[in-house]
Motif scaffolding. Sequence first.
Motif, mmCIF file in Angstrom:
data_model
loop_
_atom_site.group_PDB
_atom_site.id
_atom_site.type_symbol
_atom_site.label_atom_id
_atom_site.label_comp_id
_atom_site.label_asym_id
_atom_site.label_seq_id
_atom_site.Cartn_x
_atom_site.Cartn_y
_atom_site.Cartn_z
ATOM 1 N N LEU A 154 -4.705 4.276 -1.930
ATOM 2 C CA LEU A 154 -4.178 3.327 -0.960
ATOM 3 C C LEU A 154 -4.375 1.926 -1.535
ATOM 4 O O LEU A 154 -5.268 1.191 -1.147
ATOM 5 C CB LEU A 154 -4.914 3.504 0.373
ATOM 6 C CG LEU A 154 -4.286 2.885 1.597
ATOM 7 C CD1 LEU A 154 -2.843 3.323 1.791
ATOM 8 C CD2 LEU A 154 -5.098 3.249 2.827
ATOM 9 N N VAL A 155 -3.529 1.608 -2.529
ATOM 10 C CA VAL A 155 -3.691 0.350 -3.267
ATOM 11 C C VAL A 155 -2.490 -0.584 -3.137
ATOM 12 O O VAL A 155 -2.442 -1.622 -3.782
ATOM 13 C CB VAL A 155 -4.005 0.622 -4.764
ATOM 14 C CG1 VAL A 155 -5.345 1.326 -4.905
ATOM 15 C CG2 VAL A 155 -2.905 1.434 -5.422
ATOM 16 N N GLU B 22 2.083 3.051 1.200
ATOM 17 C CA GLU B 22 0.703 2.564 1.105
ATOM 18 C C GLU B 22 0.544 1.224 1.819
ATOM 19 O O GLU B 22 -0.436 1.004 2.528
ATOM 20 C CB GLU B 22 0.284 2.422 -0.356
ATOM 21 C CG GLU B 22 0.188 3.738 -1.096
ATOM 22 C CD GLU B 22 -0.066 3.551 -2.584
ATOM 23 O OE1 GLU B 22 -0.389 2.435 -3.036
ATOM 24 O OE2 GLU B 22 0.068 4.542 -3.323
ATOM 25 N N ARG B 23 1.515 0.335 1.642
ATOM 26 C CA ARG B 23 1.449 -0.981 2.299
ATOM 27 C C ARG B 23 1.549 -0.844 3.813
ATOM 28 O O ARG B 23 0.829 -1.521 4.550
ATOM 29 C CB ARG B 23 2.536 -1.908 1.752
ATOM 30 C CG ARG B 23 2.281 -2.345 0.306
ATOM 31 C CD ARG B 23 3.257 -3.402 -0.164
ATOM 32 N NE ARG B 23 4.628 -2.949 -0.201
ATOM 33 C CZ ARG B 23 5.200 -2.308 -1.219
ATOM 34 N NH1 ARG B 23 4.500 -2.031 -2.311
ATOM 35 N NH2 ARG B 23 6.468 -1.949 -1.180
ATOM 36 N N CYS B 24 2.413 0.040 4.292
ATOM 37 C CA CYS B 24 2.541 0.259 5.740
ATOM 38 C C CYS B 24 1.255 0.835 6.321
ATOM 39 O O CYS B 24 0.804 0.399 7.388
ATOM 40 C CB CYS B 24 3.719 1.185 6.039
ATOM 41 S SG CYS B 24 5.336 0.426 5.833
ATOM 42 N N ILE B 25 0.686 1.807 5.647
ATOM 43 C CA ILE B 25 -0.558 2.412 6.121
ATOM 44 C C ILE B 25 -1.649 1.345 6.210
ATOM 45 O O ILE B 25 -2.323 1.214 7.239
ATOM 46 C CB ILE B 25 -1.006 3.563 5.195
ATOM 47 C CG1 ILE B 25 -0.036 4.739 5.305
ATOM 48 C CG2 ILE B 25 -2.434 3.998 5.514
ATOM 49 C CD1 ILE B 25 -0.235 5.801 4.231
ATOM 50 N N ALA C 55 -0.930 -1.173 9.024
ATOM 51 C CA ALA C 55 -1.136 -0.566 10.345
ATOM 52 C C ALA C 55 -2.629 -0.463 10.649
ATOM 53 O O ALA C 55 -3.068 -0.819 11.745
ATOM 54 C CB ALA C 55 -0.476 0.809 10.413
ATOM 55 N N ILE C 56 -3.403 -0.009 9.693
ATOM 56 C CA ILE C 56 -4.848 0.113 9.901
ATOM 57 C C ILE C 56 -5.481 -1.257 10.124
ATOM 58 O O ILE C 56 -6.284 -1.429 11.044
ATOM 59 C CB ILE C 56 -5.512 0.856 8.715
ATOM 60 C CG1 ILE C 56 -5.077 2.330 8.717
ATOM 61 C CG2 ILE C 56 -7.035 0.730 8.777
ATOM 62 C CD1 ILE C 56 -5.458 3.101 7.463
ATOM 63 N N ARG C 57 -5.115 -2.248 9.298
ATOM 64 C CA ARG C 57 -5.676 -3.603 9.450
ATOM 65 C C ARG C 57 -5.386 -4.193 10.821
ATOM 66 O O ARG C 57 -6.157 -4.983 11.346
ATOM 67 C CB ARG C 57 -5.111 -4.542 8.378
ATOM 68 C CG ARG C 57 -5.824 -4.502 7.059
ATOM 69 C CD ARG C 57 -5.450 -5.670 6.164
ATOM 70 N NE ARG C 57 -4.031 -5.916 6.043
ATOM 71 C CZ ARG C 57 -3.237 -5.383 5.122
ATOM 72 N NH1 ARG C 57 -3.723 -4.550 4.214
ATOM 73 N NH2 ARG C 57 -1.961 -5.675 5.072
ATOM 74 N N ASN C 58 -4.249 -3.814 11.404
ATOM 75 C CA ASN C 58 -3.829 -4.383 12.689
ATOM 76 C C ASN C 58 -4.042 -3.430 13.857
ATOM 77 O O ASN C 58 -3.523 -3.658 14.947
ATOM 78 C CB ASN C 58 -2.366 -4.835 12.590
ATOM 79 C CG ASN C 58 -2.231 -6.043 11.717
ATOM 80 O OD1 ASN C 58 -2.471 -7.165 12.164
ATOM 81 N ND2 ASN C 58 -1.889 -5.849 10.447
ATOM 82 N N ASN C 59 -4.791 -2.364 13.620
ATOM 83 C CA ASN C 59 -5.131 -1.398 14.667
ATOM 84 C C ASN C 59 -3.890 -0.836 15.368
ATOM 85 O O ASN C 59 -3.835 -0.755 16.597
ATOM 86 C CB ASN C 59 -6.106 -2.017 15.673
ATOM 87 C CG ASN C 59 -6.873 -0.954 16.433
ATOM 88 O OD1 ASN C 59 -7.120 0.122 15.908
ATOM 89 N ND2 ASN C 59 -7.230 -1.253 17.660
#
Length: 124
Positions: free
Chosen positions: A77-78, A84-87, A90-94
């Motif tokens: 996930l780099v 990878e960018r979407c994942i 999405a995680i960073r923004n909950n």
Amino acid sequence: MTETIGSVISIIEQFAPLGYQENYDNAGLQIGDYKTPVSNVLVCIDITEEVIDEAISKKAELIVSHHPLIFVGIKRLVGNTYVERCIAKAIRNNIAIYFISIYSSSSSTGRAYSSFSIVRSASS
């Protein structure tokens, strides 16, 4: 009562049970926590970086997509691919991501649209 991602998914799965998916599908919650409160749901066909940006701007805690973001295994996930960018975004923004497959056409309602309508109703 506060809706959660799990309660919204529960409504979706009444109309599009995961058991109806094809063996190659990856339907269900792909990113997120069932217990997260949700007040805004974004519905789309495909998840792209622009869709994630729209979810952020609309303060959506859940994206319900017709096509999966994650279809095969992720080894890194780099940020090298849009997936990878979407994942990561999405995680960073909950933001949780749920995939509802075309298998919903086989459900008792006969229409995937019904599932999307119920998502809209649950989050209104």
